[in-house]
Design a protein around this motif. Structure first.
Motif, PDB file in Angstrom:
ATOM      1  N   ASP A  27      35.516 111.587-100.248  1.00  0.00           N
ATOM      2  CA  ASP A  27      34.559 111.247-101.301  1.00  0.00           C
ATOM      3  C   ASP A  27      35.259 110.668-102.522  1.00  0.00           C
ATOM      4  O   ASP A  27      34.817 109.670-103.097  1.00  0.00           O
ATOM      5  CB  ASP A  27      33.761 112.490-101.729  1.00  0.00           C
ATOM      6  N   ALA A  28      36.368 111.272-102.927  1.00  0.00           N
ATOM      7  CA  ALA A  28      37.099 110.801-104.111  1.00  0.00           C
ATOM      8  C   ALA A  28      37.686 109.411-103.899  1.00  0.00           C
ATOM      9  O   ALA A  28      37.795 108.630-104.841  1.00  0.00           O
ATOM     10  CB  ALA A  28      38.216 111.791-104.464  1.00  0.00           C
ATOM     11  N   ARG A  29      38.052 109.084-102.667  1.00  0.00           N
ATOM     12  CA  ARG A  29      38.652 107.788-102.357  1.00  0.00           C
ATOM     13  C   ARG A  29      37.654 106.774-101.816  1.00  0.00           C
ATOM     14  O   ARG A  29      38.012 105.630-101.537  1.00  0.00           O
ATOM     15  CB  ARG A  29      39.795 107.968-101.345  1.00  0.00           C
ATOM     16  N   GLY A  30      36.410 107.178-101.640  1.00  0.00           N
ATOM     17  CA  GLY A  30      35.404 106.251-101.126  1.00  0.00           C
ATOM     18  C   GLY A  30      35.639 105.870 -99.679  1.00  0.00           C
ATOM     19  O   GLY A  30      35.363 104.744 -99.268  1.00  0.00           O
ATOM     20  N   VAL A  31      36.126 106.814 -98.888  1.00  0.00           N
ATOM     21  CA  VAL A  31      36.440 106.576 -97.481  1.00  0.00           C
ATOM     22  C   VAL A  31      35.390 107.258 -96.620  1.00  0.00           C
ATOM     23  O   VAL A  31      34.965 108.371 -96.910  1.00  0.00           O
ATOM     24  CB  VAL A  31      37.836 107.162 -97.143  1.00  0.00           C
ATOM     25  N   SER A  32      34.971 106.579 -95.557  1.00  0.00           N
ATOM     26  CA  SER A  32      34.077 107.214 -94.590  1.00  0.00           C
ATOM     27  C   SER A  32      34.711 107.085 -93.208  1.00  0.00           C
ATOM     28  O   SER A  32      35.518 106.201 -92.967  1.00  0.00           O
ATOM     29  CB  SER A  32      32.695 106.565 -94.613  1.00  0.00           C
ATOM     30  N   GLY A  33      34.334 107.970 -92.334  1.00  0.00           N
ATOM     31  CA  GLY A  33      34.871 107.932 -90.981  1.00  0.00           C
ATOM     32  C   GLY A  33      36.235 108.593 -90.890  1.00  0.00           C
ATOM     33  O   GLY A  33      36.771 109.102 -91.870  1.00  0.00           O
ATOM     34  N   PRO A  34      36.799 108.584 -89.688  1.00  0.00           N
ATOM     35  CA  PRO A  34      38.074 109.255 -89.468  1.00  0.00           C
ATOM     36  C   PRO A  34      39.246 108.533 -90.142  1.00  0.00           C
ATOM     37  O   PRO A  34      39.213 107.314 -90.315  1.00  0.00           O
ATOM     38  CB  PRO A  34      38.230 109.250 -87.947  1.00  0.00           C
ATOM     39  N   VAL A  35      40.249 109.314 -90.528  1.00  0.00           N
ATOM     40  CA  VAL A  35      41.487 108.762 -91.087  1.00  0.00           C
ATOM     41  C   VAL A  35      42.659 109.418 -90.379  1.00  0.00           C
ATOM     42  O   VAL A  35      42.541 110.520 -89.845  1.00  0.00           O
ATOM     43  CB  VAL A  35      41.604 108.993 -92.618  1.00  0.00           C
ATOM     44  N   LYS A  36      43.787 108.740 -90.378  1.00  0.00           N
ATOM     45  CA  LYS A  36      44.998 109.262 -89.745  1.00  0.00           C
ATOM     46  C   LYS A  36      45.732 110.196 -90.702  1.00  0.00           C
ATOM     47  O   LYS A  36      45.625 110.067 -91.923  1.00  0.00           O
ATOM     48  CB  LYS A  36      45.935 108.116 -89.345  1.00  0.00           C
ATOM     49  N   CYS A  37      46.498 111.100 -90.130  1.00  0.00           N
ATOM     50  CA  CYS A  37      47.383 111.967 -90.907  1.00  0.00           C
ATOM     51  C   CYS A  37      48.320 111.077 -91.714  1.00  0.00           C
ATOM     52  O   CYS A  37      48.814 110.064 -91.215  1.00  0.00           O
ATOM     53  CB  CYS A  37      48.182 112.858 -89.954  1.00  0.00           C
ATOM     54  N   CYS A  38      48.550 111.434 -92.962  1.00  0.00           N
ATOM     55  CA  CYS A  38      49.352 110.582 -93.840  1.00  0.00           C
ATOM     56  C   CYS A  38      50.858 110.797 -93.693  1.00  0.00           C
ATOM     57  O   CYS A  38      51.647 110.073 -94.293  1.00  0.00           O
ATOM     58  CB  CYS A  38      48.945 110.800 -95.294  1.00  0.00           C
ATOM     59  N   VAL A  39      51.282 111.769 -92.878  1.00  0.00           N
ATOM     60  CA  VAL A  39      52.711 112.032 -92.716  1.00  0.00           C
ATOM     61  C   VAL A  39      53.343 110.894 -91.931  1.00  0.00           C
ATOM     62  O   VAL A  39      52.826 110.483 -90.879  1.00  0.00           O
ATOM     63  CB  VAL A  39      52.954 113.388 -92.018  1.00  0.00           C
ATOM     64  N   ARG A  40      54.440 110.391 -92.456  1.00  0.00           N
ATOM     65  CA  ARG A  40      55.133 109.270 -91.816  1.00  0.00           C
ATOM     66  C   ARG A  40      55.502 109.629 -90.380  1.00  0.00           C
ATOM     67  O   ARG A  40      56.056 110.689 -90.120  1.00  0.00           O
ATOM     68  CB  ARG A  40      56.389 108.926 -92.613  1.00  0.00           C
ATOM     69  N   GLY A  41      55.137 108.756 -89.463  1.00  0.00           N
ATOM     70  CA  GLY A  41      55.459 108.936 -88.050  1.00  0.00           C
ATOM     71  C   GLY A  41      54.425 109.722 -87.264  1.00  0.00           C
ATOM     72  O   GLY A  41      54.551 109.855 -86.053  1.00  0.00           O
ATOM     73  N   CYS A  42      53.396 110.230 -87.913  1.00  0.00           N
ATOM     74  CA  CYS A  42      52.354 110.999 -87.217  1.00  0.00           C
ATOM     75  C   CYS A  42      51.173 110.078 -86.923  1.00  0.00           C
ATOM     76  O   CYS A  42      50.691 109.378 -87.812  1.00  0.00           O
ATOM     77  CB  CYS A  42      51.901 112.194 -88.059  1.00  0.00           C
ATOM     78  N   ASP A  43      50.699 110.097 -85.676  1.00  0.00           N
ATOM     79  CA  ASP A  43      49.556 109.274 -85.281  1.00  0.00           C
ATOM     80  C   ASP A  43      48.294 110.085 -85.044  1.00  0.00           C
ATOM     81  O   ASP A  43      47.310 109.573 -84.536  1.00  0.00           O
ATOM     82  CB  ASP A  43      49.878 108.482 -84.011  1.00  0.00           C
ATOM     83  N   LYS A  44      48.335 111.380 -85.386  1.00  0.00           N
ATOM     84  CA  LYS A  44      47.169 112.232 -85.163  1.00  0.00           C
ATOM     85  C   LYS A  44      46.104 111.968 -86.219  1.00  0.00           C
ATOM     86  O   LYS A  44      46.389 111.465 -87.294  1.00  0.00           O
ATOM     87  CB  LYS A  44      47.576 113.705 -85.212  1.00  0.00           C
ATOM     88  N   TRP A  45      44.870 112.364 -85.907  1.00  0.00           N
ATOM     89  CA  TRP A  45      43.778 112.244 -86.858  1.00  0.00           C
ATOM     90  C   TRP A  45      43.898 113.342 -87.897  1.00  0.00           C
ATOM     91  O   TRP A  45      44.268 114.469 -87.583  1.00  0.00           O
ATOM     92  CB  TRP A  45      42.429 112.332 -86.159  1.00  0.00           C
ATOM     93  N   ALA A  46      43.582 112.999 -89.126  1.00  0.00           N
ATOM     94  CA  ALA A  46      43.584 113.987 -90.213  1.00  0.00           C
ATOM     95  C   ALA A  46      42.337 114.853 -90.067  1.00  0.00           C
ATOM     96  O   ALA A  46      41.225 114.341 -90.016  1.00  0.00           O
ATOM     97  CB  ALA A  46      43.611 113.288 -91.562  1.00  0.00           C
ATOM     98  N   THR A  47      42.557 116.147 -90.009  1.00  0.00           N
ATOM     99  CA  THR A  47      41.452 117.096 -89.912  1.00  0.00           C
ATOM    100  C   THR A  47      41.369 117.957 -91.161  1.00  0.00           C
ATOM    101  O   THR A  47      40.376 118.636 -91.377  1.00  0.00           O
ATOM    102  CB  THR A  47      41.638 118.017 -88.699  1.00  0.00           C
ATOM    103  N   ASP A  48      42.432 117.937 -91.968  1.00  0.00           N
ATOM    104  CA  ASP A  48      42.540 118.818 -93.130  1.00  0.00           C
ATOM    105  C   ASP A  48      42.857 118.019 -94.392  1.00  0.00           C
ATOM    106  O   ASP A  48      43.488 116.967 -94.318  1.00  0.00           O
ATOM    107  CB  ASP A  48      43.669 119.834 -92.941  1.00  0.00           C
ATOM    108  N   GLY A  49      42.443 118.556 -95.510  1.00  0.00           N
ATOM    109  CA  GLY A  49      42.892 118.058 -96.797  1.00  0.00           C
ATOM    110  C   GLY A  49      43.996 118.990 -97.263  1.00  0.00           C
ATOM    111  O   GLY A  49      43.741 120.153 -97.589  1.00  0.00           O
ATOM    112  N   ALA A  50      45.228 118.537 -97.216  1.00  0.00           N
ATOM    113  CA  ALA A  50      46.374 119.390 -97.508  1.00  0.00           C
ATOM    114  C   ALA A  50      46.646 119.478 -99.004  1.00  0.00           C
ATOM    115  O   ALA A  50      46.566 118.477 -99.714  1.00  0.00           O
ATOM    116  CB  ALA A  50      47.615 118.851 -96.799  1.00  0.00           C
TER     117      ALA A  50
END
Length: 91
Positions: A27-50
């Motif tokens: 919501d804060a970034r104006g993003v909808s839908g799935p996003v990838k984990c932001c850790v370099r080298g990780c291709d998994k979907w982000a499920t958590d707000g760390a």
């Protein structure tokens, strides 16, 4: 791409909210839908707000991570610039 060093601070009970942090980040970034984990080298979907601290900063920010990376409390990680950390107090 630019990367930032962050330290996973784990959830602080004083910052507990009933909404999932990943949804608040989107919501804060104006993003909808799935996003990838932001850790370099990780291709998994982000499920958590760390909850992280960027560099040597002390303020808690939220970034999208997969559950595996989010569970690594106290670990220093490198995240892609697209992570766009959101200051927790701005949520």
């Amino acid at each position: 791409r630019t990367v930032k060093q962050v330290t996973n601070s784990g959830t602080d009970p004083r910052t507990y909210r009933s909404e999932p942090m990943i949804d608040l980040w989107k919501d804060a970034r104006g993003v909808s839908g799935p996003v990838k984990c932001c850790v370099r080298g990780c291709d998994k979907w982000a499920t958590d707000g760390a909850h992280v601290r960027v560099g040597s900063g002390t303020k808690i920010r939220i970034v999208p991570m997969c559950h595996e990376h989010n569970m690594q409390k106290g670990r220093t990680l490198w995240v892609r610039d697209e992570a766009q950390p959101v200051l927790l107090t701005s949520l």
